[in-house]
Design a protein around this motif. Structure first.
Motif, short mmCIF file in Angstrom:
data_model
loop_
_atom_site.label_atom_id
_atom_site.label_comp_id
_atom_site.label_asym_id
_atom_site.label_seq_id
_atom_site.Cartn_x
_atom_site.Cartn_y
_atom_site.Cartn_z
N UNK A 273 2.33 0.89 -10.36
CA UNK A 273 3.16 2.03 -9.98
C UNK A 273 3.39 1.95 -8.47
N UNK A 274 4.62 2.13 -8.04
CA UNK A 274 4.95 1.97 -6.63
C UNK A 274 5.81 3.15 -6.16
N UNK A 275 5.81 3.34 -4.82
CA UNK A 275 6.77 4.21 -4.15
C UNK A 275 7.47 3.38 -3.08
N UNK A 276 8.70 3.73 -2.80
CA UNK A 276 9.53 2.97 -1.86
C UNK A 276 9.68 3.79 -0.58
N UNK A 277 9.13 3.29 0.53
CA UNK A 277 9.18 4.03 1.79
C UNK A 277 10.62 4.14 2.32
N UNK A 278 11.52 3.29 1.87
CA UNK A 278 12.93 3.40 2.26
C UNK A 278 13.54 4.73 1.81
N UNK A 279 12.97 5.34 0.79
CA UNK A 279 13.46 6.65 0.37
C UNK A 279 13.26 7.72 1.46
N UNK A 280 12.27 7.48 2.32
CA UNK A 280 12.06 8.41 3.45
C UNK A 280 12.81 7.93 4.69
N UNK A 281 12.68 6.64 5.04
CA UNK A 281 13.27 6.15 6.28
C UNK A 281 14.80 6.11 6.22
N UNK A 282 15.37 5.85 5.07
CA UNK A 282 16.82 5.71 4.95
C UNK A 282 17.50 6.90 4.27
N UNK A 285 13.93 11.49 2.15
CA UNK A 285 13.23 12.22 1.09
C UNK A 285 11.98 12.87 1.68
N UNK A 286 11.67 14.10 1.23
CA UNK A 286 10.44 14.77 1.63
C UNK A 286 9.26 14.34 0.77
N UNK A 287 9.55 13.88 -0.45
CA UNK A 287 8.54 13.32 -1.34
C UNK A 287 9.04 11.96 -1.82
N UNK A 288 8.08 11.11 -2.17
CA UNK A 288 8.43 9.77 -2.64
C UNK A 288 8.32 9.72 -4.16
N UNK A 289 9.41 9.46 -4.88
CA UNK A 289 9.35 9.37 -6.34
C UNK A 289 8.61 8.12 -6.79
N UNK A 290 7.87 8.25 -7.89
CA UNK A 290 7.12 7.12 -8.44
C UNK A 290 8.02 6.26 -9.32
N UNK A 291 7.76 4.96 -9.29
CA UNK A 291 8.49 4.02 -10.14
C UNK A 291 7.48 3.07 -10.77
N UNK A 292 7.62 2.84 -12.06
CA UNK A 292 6.74 1.90 -12.76
C UNK A 292 7.30 0.50 -12.59
N UNK A 293 6.57 -0.35 -11.87
CA UNK A 293 7.01 -1.72 -11.60
C UNK A 293 6.48 -2.71 -12.63
N UNK A 294 5.44 -2.32 -13.35
CA UNK A 294 4.86 -3.22 -14.35
C UNK A 294 4.37 -2.38 -15.51
#
Length: 315
Positions: A273-282, A285-294
């Protein structure tokens, strides 16, 4: 305007006149429709007796127009009377020439139709073909299925198809467009046990394409599924400028369905499970959405908690 009144005998004579007129028209229509006429109907061409060691392209449409001699009744119902809906054309002469003369095959064509119908002409009269050398290619088999399972059941492992590849022969330019070969559709309902079936492959859409073999054995493992939950540490992606990113919370709970035979095997190592910091820097986003990578094959996701996390950046 006054109505014309007829006596009873006059009404009988008028009624008799119209009855006789209707009988006469019916008799005329019956005899007219019993006469022979020539009418036209379109039908699809099917090629048989392909030439050996040659690949070919038909240079005209796959339909022909038949001129049929039959009664007026058949003309009246011509769309329903054409039987069969396709006509076989023998290609044996392509071993020595590049065209097929349909006039030479009228006897062969007529034997395919009802004895009350006589094909007197086929348009076009001649079919022309473009030849090339045959090529051979092996392509993977793709299963086409429409399976409905009993609740809590599903596919528990890899589907086995034998053979997994088919050999396709035909013109090289046509083979270049073929990447997989599909089976006929496997249809099943209320399934709660493994499936074993023999399936035919889809018929080639072009007459100059052949496949071998014609059938495949398919085995689909089916098991009962049960619910399981694992906790997975969340990873941060695209942290290019910061010393540390603290997530709140640091772990995610994944609920999923898995086959009973896999219950003890599936653990947190099968998930990522990952979060993408680009969602904040670019995207700010105030929160980082979770994404299932595997995620393991043949498991079904129920939920992931939380769906987004707070974070603290340490520069």
């Amino acid at each position: 305007m006054p109505f014309i009144k007829f006596s009873q005998s006059e009404r009988r004579r008028i009624s008799l006149f119209f009855i006789c007129l209707a009988v006469a028209l019916g008799a005329w229509l019956f005899f007219a429709l019993s006469n022979s006429y020539v009418y036209q109907a379109r039908t699809v061409v099917r090629f048989v007796n392909f030439p050996q060691n040659k690949a070919f392209h038909s240079l005209q449409s796959d339909t022909v127009k038949l001129q049929i001699e039959g009664t007026g009744w058949q003309l009246l119902f011509s769309k329903m009377r054409i039987n069969p809906r396709s006509v076989d054309i023998d290609l044996k002469d392509l071993n020595k020439q590049t065209f097929i003369n349909l006039s030479d095959q009228l006897g062969y064509i007529n034997r395919q139709f009802s004895s009350t119908q006589k094909i007197v002409y086929v348009q076009p009269d001649t079919l022309y073909f473009d030849f090339s050398s045959r090529a051979i290619k092996k392509v993977p088999v793709e299963l086409v299925s429409d399976i409905k399972f009993v609740k809590q059941y599903g596919i528990s492992d890899d589907v086995k198809i034998n053979p997994s590849y088919v050999t396709v022969t035909g013109p090289k330019e046509d083979l270049s467009k073929i990447t997989v070969w599909k089976t006929d559709t496997l249809t099943a309902k209320n399934i709660s046990r493994s499936i074993s079936s023999k399936l035919a492959f889809k018929h080639p859409s072009m007459a100059n394409i052949n496949i071998y073999p014609s059938y495949a054995d398919v085995k689909i493992p089916v098991e009962e599924f049960t619910e399981k939950m694992v906790e997975v540490t969340i990873k941060v992606q695209n942290n290019r400028n910061y010393q540390d990113v603290k997530l709140l919370p640091e772990k995610a709970k994944i609920r999923f369905m898995t086959a009973l035979s896999n219950y003890s095997k599936i653990d947190r190592d099968y998930f990522e499970v990952v979060v993408d910091l680009d969602n904040w820097t670019q995207k700010s986003y105030n929160q980082l959405p979770l994404k299932i990578a595997k995620f393991p094959d043949f498991c079904r996701l129920i939920s992931i908690e939380p769906q987004a996390v707070d974070f603290i950046i340490q520069k």
